[in-house]
Scaffold this motif. Structure first.
Motif, PDB file in Angstrom:
ATOM      1  N   MET A 133       0.862   6.873   1.604  1.00 14.85           N
ATOM      2  CA  MET A 133       0.687   5.854   2.644  1.00 14.85           C
ATOM      3  C   MET A 133       0.026   6.455   3.878  1.00 14.85           C
ATOM      4  N   ILE A 134       0.470   7.653   4.255  1.00  9.61           N
ATOM      5  CA  ILE A 134      -0.107   8.309   5.431  1.00  9.61           C
ATOM      6  C   ILE A 134      -1.566   8.679   5.172  1.00  9.61           C
ATOM      7  N   TYR A 135      -1.868   9.084   3.929  1.00  6.41           N
ATOM      8  CA  TYR A 135      -3.260   9.385   3.569  1.00  6.41           C
ATOM      9  C   TYR A 135      -4.146   8.140   3.742  1.00  6.41           C
TER      10      TYR A 135
ATOM     11  N   GLU B 145      -7.440   7.624   6.177  1.00  4.64           N
ATOM     12  CA  GLU B 145      -8.779   7.281   5.703  1.00  4.64           C
ATOM     13  C   GLU B 145      -9.255   5.926   6.229  1.00  4.64           C
ATOM     14  N   GLU B 146      -8.335   4.968   6.296  1.00  7.43           N
ATOM     15  CA  GLU B 146      -8.727   3.584   6.616  1.00  7.43           C
ATOM     16  C   GLU B 146      -8.353   3.149   8.025  1.00  7.43           C
ATOM     17  N   GLY B 147      -7.626   3.997   8.748  1.00  8.76           N
ATOM     18  CA  GLY B 147      -7.183   3.625  10.085  1.00  8.76           C
ATOM     19  C   GLY B 147      -5.777   3.037  10.058  1.00  8.76           C
ATOM     20  N   ILE B 148      -5.167   2.963  11.210  1.00 11.65           N
ATOM     21  CA  ILE B 148      -3.786   2.502  11.334  1.00 11.65           C
ATOM     22  C   ILE B 148      -3.775   1.035  11.736  1.00 11.65           C
ATOM     23  N   ASN B 149      -3.063   0.241  10.950  1.00  7.98           N
ATOM     24  CA  ASN B 149      -2.866  -1.147  11.365  1.00  7.98           C
ATOM     25  C   ASN B 149      -1.364  -1.420  11.461  1.00  7.98           C
ATOM     26  N   LYS B 150      -1.032  -2.480  12.133  1.00 13.92           N
ATOM     27  CA  LYS B 150       0.361  -2.791  12.462  1.00 13.92           C
ATOM     28  C   LYS B 150       1.218  -2.988  11.216  1.00 13.92           C
ATOM     29  N   ASN B 151       0.684  -3.683  10.207  1.00 18.97           N
ATOM     30  CA  ASN B 151       1.453  -3.968   8.997  1.00 18.97           C
ATOM     31  C   ASN B 151       1.779  -2.688   8.226  1.00 18.97           C
ATOM     32  N   ASP B 152       0.777  -1.816   8.086  1.00 16.46           N
ATOM     33  CA  ASP B 152       1.003  -0.545   7.382  1.00 16.46           C
ATOM     34  C   ASP B 152       2.021   0.305   8.125  1.00 16.46           C
TER      35      ASP B 152
END
Length: 231
Positions: A160-162, A166-173
């Motif tokens: 999940m952290i990977y 790679e894709e950036g941090i969003n609130k849901n993740d």
């Protein structure tokens, strides 16, 4: 403790590599303990019974002495694995707490380093170093860290952290990650309680066994001495 592993030593090289053990020194230590246990065995039974039949147990005593250091090595590895798995949720808590102020996964990992302890700290520094190198796959770097922790939860969370890296941090993740960490921390706390209870029982049972063996051995020696007086 795996008795088959103690007897066969199939993973001996793995343990040597993990603890950076000098094989020659370790072998010499094993020989010394085997000889010491053999001499102790000879002295004990010659002093108590003076019967040569008991000397047949010398190879067994030497084998036990030779295996003791390897048993300690396995115990040490098991303890190290437990420590890593219980420290992992703490590392994740610091990571979650700092991620809002750092902005991305890489900077958050760097900021987390001063707050974590060994052995995770050294492995975290290796992860950061690998992320700095262009010729290393980032996913492999994260999965290597998960392998070091050695649990299925570690693989899932580091995956999940990977993805965030790679894709950036969003609130849901981020919310999903925090929920997963909370569940992991609760599970590890319960496991720790169970482990400590089992450890107490584990230390209590040998005492009872030792007492019974002592009483049995004393009774046998008294019987032998009694029959000798009749002969």
């Amino acid at each position: 403790m795996n008795l088959v592993e103690i007897l066969t030593e199939r993973n001996k090289n793995v343990y040597y590599e993990y603890f950076k053990i000098n094989e020659r020194k370790f072998f010499h230590r094993r020989i010394l303990i085997a000889l010491a246990l053999a001499f102790l065995y000879i002295a004990l039974f010659i002093y108590t019974t003076k019967s040569v039949i008991y000397l047949a147990g010398i190879p067994i005593a030497m084998l036990i002495g030779f295996k003791i250091p390897y048993y300690e090595l396995i115990s040490k590895k098991t303890k190290s694995d437990i420590i890593k798995q219980y420290m992992f949720p703490t590392f994740l808590r610091y990571f979650i707490s700092l991620i809002d102020t750092q902005g991305n996964v890489y900077q958050t990992l760097r900021a987390t380093v001063p707050y974590v302890s060994e052995p995770i700290k050294s492995e975290l520094e290796k992860l950061i170093q690998k992320l700095d190198e262009k010729n290393i796959n980032n996913r492999d770097a994260f999965m290597t860290f998960a392998e070091f922790i050695g649990s299925s939860e570690a693989h899932m969370i580091m995956g999940m952290i990977y993805q965030m890296n790679e894709e950036g941090i969003n609130k849901n993740d981020l919310q999903e990650l925090e929920t997963t960490i909370t569940q992991l921390q609760e599970n590890k706390t319960n496991e720790l309680i169970e482990y400590k209870v089992m450890k107490i029982d584990k230390h209590a049972n040998p005492i009872l066994v030792y007492a019974l063996v002592y009483i049995l051995a004393f009774t046998i020696l008294v019987q032998i001495a009694y029959f000798k007086t009749l002969l």
